[in-house]
Scaffold this motif. Structure first.
Motif, mmCIF file in Angstrom:
data_model
loop_
_atom_site.group_PDB
_atom_site.id
_atom_site.type_symbol
_atom_site.label_atom_id
_atom_site.label_comp_id
_atom_site.label_asym_id
_atom_site.label_seq_id
_atom_site.Cartn_x
_atom_site.Cartn_y
_atom_site.Cartn_z
ATOM 1 N N GLY A 30 0.816 -1.204 0.000
ATOM 2 C CA GLY A 30 0.000 0.000 0.000
ATOM 3 C C GLY A 30 0.850 1.254 0.000
ATOM 4 O O GLY A 30 2.069 1.198 -0.190
ATOM 5 N N THR A 31 0.203 2.382 0.214
ATOM 6 C CA THR A 31 0.869 3.677 0.236
ATOM 7 C C THR A 31 0.522 4.384 1.532
ATOM 8 O O THR A 31 -0.639 4.389 1.950
ATOM 9 C CB THR A 31 0.415 4.541 -0.959
ATOM 10 O OG1 THR A 31 0.696 3.844 -2.174
ATOM 11 C CG2 THR A 31 1.151 5.875 -0.974
ATOM 12 N N MET A 32 1.523 4.981 2.168
ATOM 13 C CA MET A 32 1.290 5.675 3.427
ATOM 14 C C MET A 32 2.265 6.826 3.568
ATOM 15 O O MET A 32 3.154 7.029 2.740
ATOM 16 C CB MET A 32 1.428 4.710 4.599
ATOM 17 C CG MET A 32 2.819 4.153 4.785
ATOM 18 S SD MET A 32 2.921 3.037 6.211
ATOM 19 C CE MET A 32 2.512 4.150 7.554
ATOM 20 N N SER A 33 2.100 7.580 4.640
ATOM 21 C CA SER A 33 2.997 8.695 4.940
ATOM 22 C C SER A 33 4.412 8.186 5.156
ATOM 23 O O SER A 33 4.629 7.049 5.595
ATOM 24 C CB SER A 33 2.499 9.418 6.189
ATOM 25 O OG SER A 33 3.389 10.425 6.583
ATOM 26 N N ASP A 34 5.394 9.065 4.876
ATOM 27 C CA ASP A 34 6.791 8.638 5.041
ATOM 28 C C ASP A 34 7.174 8.415 6.504
ATOM 29 O O ASP A 34 8.166 7.766 6.805
ATOM 30 C CB ASP A 34 7.758 9.635 4.398
ATOM 31 C CG ASP A 34 7.655 11.028 4.979
ATOM 32 O OD1 ASP A 34 7.217 11.177 6.126
ATOM 33 O OD2 ASP A 34 8.034 11.988 4.276
ATOM 34 N N ARG A 35 6.415 8.975 7.431
ATOM 35 C CA ARG A 35 6.597 8.773 8.879
ATOM 36 C C ARG A 35 7.964 9.219 9.387
ATOM 37 O O ARG A 35 8.441 8.741 10.421
ATOM 38 C CB ARG A 35 6.355 7.316 9.264
ATOM 39 C CG ARG A 35 4.945 6.835 8.996
ATOM 40 C CD ARG A 35 4.716 5.449 9.529
ATOM 41 N NE ARG A 35 5.588 4.484 8.929
ATOM 42 C CZ ARG A 35 5.750 3.237 9.366
ATOM 43 N NH1 ARG A 35 5.094 2.827 10.432
ATOM 44 N NH2 ARG A 35 6.556 2.406 8.753
ATOM 45 N N LEU A 36 8.614 10.131 8.704
ATOM 46 C CA LEU A 36 9.923 10.614 9.144
ATOM 47 C C LEU A 36 9.752 11.675 10.224
ATOM 48 O O LEU A 36 8.929 12.584 10.100
ATOM 49 C CB LEU A 36 10.699 11.191 7.964
ATOM 50 C CG LEU A 36 11.037 10.215 6.832
ATOM 51 C CD1 LEU A 36 11.747 10.953 5.694
ATOM 52 C CD2 LEU A 36 11.915 9.084 7.357
ATOM 53 N N ALA A 37 10.566 11.581 11.271
ATOM 54 C CA ALA A 37 10.486 12.559 12.350
ATOM 55 C C ALA A 37 10.809 13.966 11.864
ATOM 56 O O ALA A 37 10.321 14.954 12.422
ATOM 57 C CB ALA A 37 11.437 12.165 13.478
ATOM 58 N N ALA A 38 11.621 14.060 10.817
ATOM 59 C CA ALA A 38 12.030 15.371 10.309
ATOM 60 C C ALA A 38 10.948 16.053 9.489
ATOM 61 O O ALA A 38 11.095 17.228 9.135
ATOM 62 C CB ALA A 38 13.300 15.229 9.464
ATOM 63 N N THR A 39 9.858 15.347 9.168
ATOM 64 C CA THR A 39 8.798 15.942 8.339
ATOM 65 C C THR A 39 7.491 16.077 9.102
ATOM 66 O O THR A 39 6.408 15.974 8.539
ATOM 67 C CB THR A 39 8.579 15.120 7.057
ATOM 68 O OG1 THR A 39 8.242 13.764 7.408
ATOM 69 C CG2 THR A 39 9.819 15.127 6.179
#
Length: 213
Positions: A165-174
């Protein structure tokens, strides 16, 4: 006129910062409008990433042109406000078949125009950037940087259940890293939302903010 948001100012321009539609589900009361979509903001001096903040707005069932505007937030921040919209004080509840809804006669939008927002980014449907993922229920996310332990590999091979699937990148920097920054991000969102939905701005410029944590 189209508007876009830049460093705390609403300016005339060519980029339209929101993408919304009337879903036609959940709030099915005749004559009552609802809008769901994204407010999209570019990177700025205080935020070096783009943001796509998801909202679902429900017009008041009674005299929306005179009703107060309420902003509902689940989490403190950090939870999808769609939980409030679909399970708590919103205009509908999800039925047992998980594929339909029925009206909530005690909804807050009986008397108020209510705006539900997934915040901060990476919460619910809100995101900075999207990426494709592969996920197995028994072990979590799979990928080139995620090597399976032998017992995990056996588990995946045995049950054979894998999702893509597709989801948010979940990076703390974003996303935001403090309650104060979350407040600023929500302020940015609200300025654009009110500019694009001026009919729901109250005569005294007040917004009621309610939530739970």
């Amino acid at each position: 006129m189209h508007i876009h948001f830049t460093d705390g100012l609403l300016l005339a321009g060519s980029r339209k910062p929101f993408n919304a539609m009337q879903p036609g589900i959940c709030e099915t009361t005749p004559g009552v409008a609802s809008y769901a979509g994204y407010i999209e903001l570019p990177a700025s001096q205080r935020r070096n990433y783009t943001s796509h903040t998801f909202f679902w707005f429900f017009e008041a069932r009674r005299t929306p042109e005179k009703a107060p505007l309420v902003l509902w937030l689940n989490g403190g921040p950090g939870a999808a406000s769609m939980q409030g919209a679909l399970r708590e004080n919103g205009p509908c509840f999800v039925a047992d078949d998980s594929n339909s809804t029925y009206l909530n006669p005690w909804s807050w939008n009986n008397e108020a125009n209510v705006l539900y927002v997934d915040q901060p980014l990476h919460t619910g449907f809100s995101y900075s950037a999207l990426r494709n993922i592969t996920w197995a229920p028994s072990v979590g996310e799979l990928g080139e940087t995620r090597l399976l332990r032998p017992e995990e590999e056996r588990e995946v091979m045995q049950n054979g259940m894998v999702f893509v699937g597709t989801m948010s990148d979940r990076l703390a920097a974003t996303t935001v890293n403090s309650t104060g920054n979350a407040m600023r991000a929500l302020w940015d969102f609200l300025q654009v939302w009110l500019a694009d939905f001026p009919g729901y701005k109250t005569s005294n410029d007040e917004v009621g903010i309610w939530g739970e944590s």
